[in-house]
Design a protein around this motif. Structure first.
Motif, PDB file in Angstrom:
ATOM      1  N   CYS A   6      28.257 -35.222  34.155  1.00 16.86           N
ATOM      2  CA  CYS A   6      27.203 -34.457  34.824  1.00 16.86           C
ATOM      3  C   CYS A   6      26.536 -35.376  35.861  1.00 16.86           C
ATOM      4  CB  CYS A   6      26.167 -33.975  33.801  1.00 16.86           C
ATOM      5  SG  CYS A   6      24.714 -33.215  34.556  1.00 16.86           S
ATOM      6  N   TYR A   8      23.688 -35.443  36.881  1.00 19.08           N
ATOM      7  CA  TYR A   8      22.284 -35.688  36.532  1.00 19.08           C
ATOM      8  C   TYR A   8      22.137 -36.470  35.225  1.00 19.08           C
ATOM      9  CZ  TYR A   8      21.755 -32.012  39.976  1.00 19.08           C
ATOM     10  OH  TYR A   8      21.841 -31.275  41.130  1.00 19.08           O
ATOM     11  N   CYS A   9      23.057 -36.267  34.259  1.00 13.35           N
ATOM     12  CA  CYS A   9      22.908 -36.835  32.910  1.00 13.35           C
ATOM     13  C   CYS A   9      23.959 -37.878  32.550  1.00 13.35           C
ATOM     14  CB  CYS A   9      23.003 -35.731  31.860  1.00 13.35           C
ATOM     15  SG  CYS A   9      21.911 -34.360  32.130  1.00 13.35           S
ATOM     16  N   HIS A  59      25.545 -27.191  33.035  1.00 16.47           N
ATOM     17  CA  HIS A  59      25.231 -28.036  31.881  1.00 16.47           C
ATOM     18  C   HIS A  59      24.243 -27.275  30.998  1.00 16.47           C
ATOM     19  CE1 HIS A  59      24.462 -32.387  30.312  1.00 16.47           C
ATOM     20  NE2 HIS A  59      24.961 -31.568  29.395  1.00 16.47           N
ATOM     21  N   CYS A  63      20.816 -30.584  30.917  1.00 15.39           N
ATOM     22  CA  CYS A  63      19.789 -30.467  31.960  1.00 15.39           C
ATOM     23  C   CYS A  63      19.723 -29.065  32.572  1.00 15.39           C
ATOM     24  CB  CYS A  63      20.052 -31.496  33.052  1.00 15.39           C
ATOM     25  SG  CYS A  63      21.618 -31.243  33.910  1.00 15.39           S
TER      26      CYS A  63
HETATM   27 ZN    ZN Z   1      23.205 -32.559  32.972  1.00 18.39          ZN
END
Ligand code: ZN
Length: 88
Positions: A6, A8-9, A59, A63
């Motif tokens: 991901c 972001y994560c 996701h 997130c």
């Molecule tokens: Zn994420």
């Protein structure tokens, strides 16, 4: 089981994600007159690509962000992930 990175994560199990469809399909321009055939093709028809394919993923158990994945449909290898506004 896939491991998806991901944007972001970081890397997470496929269990946390939901597939969101073909990312190469372009929506007709807003306000533009489109024929029934063009609209049908946008809504229903997809290429059945063998090889590298750009996809939307969500996701859902993380997130909750949407992002893009460049993945092989034959080997499931993931080449790259990117935020929605970024190029794959
Ligand atoms: Zn994420």
């Amino acid at each position: 089981m896939l491991e998806i990175n991901c944007p972001y994560c970081g890397k997470r199990s496929q269990n946390e994600f939901s597939y969101g469809g073909d990312a190469s399909v372009k929506r007709p321009e807003l306000g533009k007159e489109v024929s029934d055939k063009e609209w049908d093709e946008f809504i229903y028809f997809r290429k059945n690509i063998k090889g590298k394919h750009s996809e939307f993923w969500h996701h859902i158990a993380g997130c909750r962000q949407w992002f893009k994945v460049l993945r092989s449909t034959s080997t499931h290898e993931i080449f790259k992930t990117a935020k929605i506004e970024e190029e794959l």
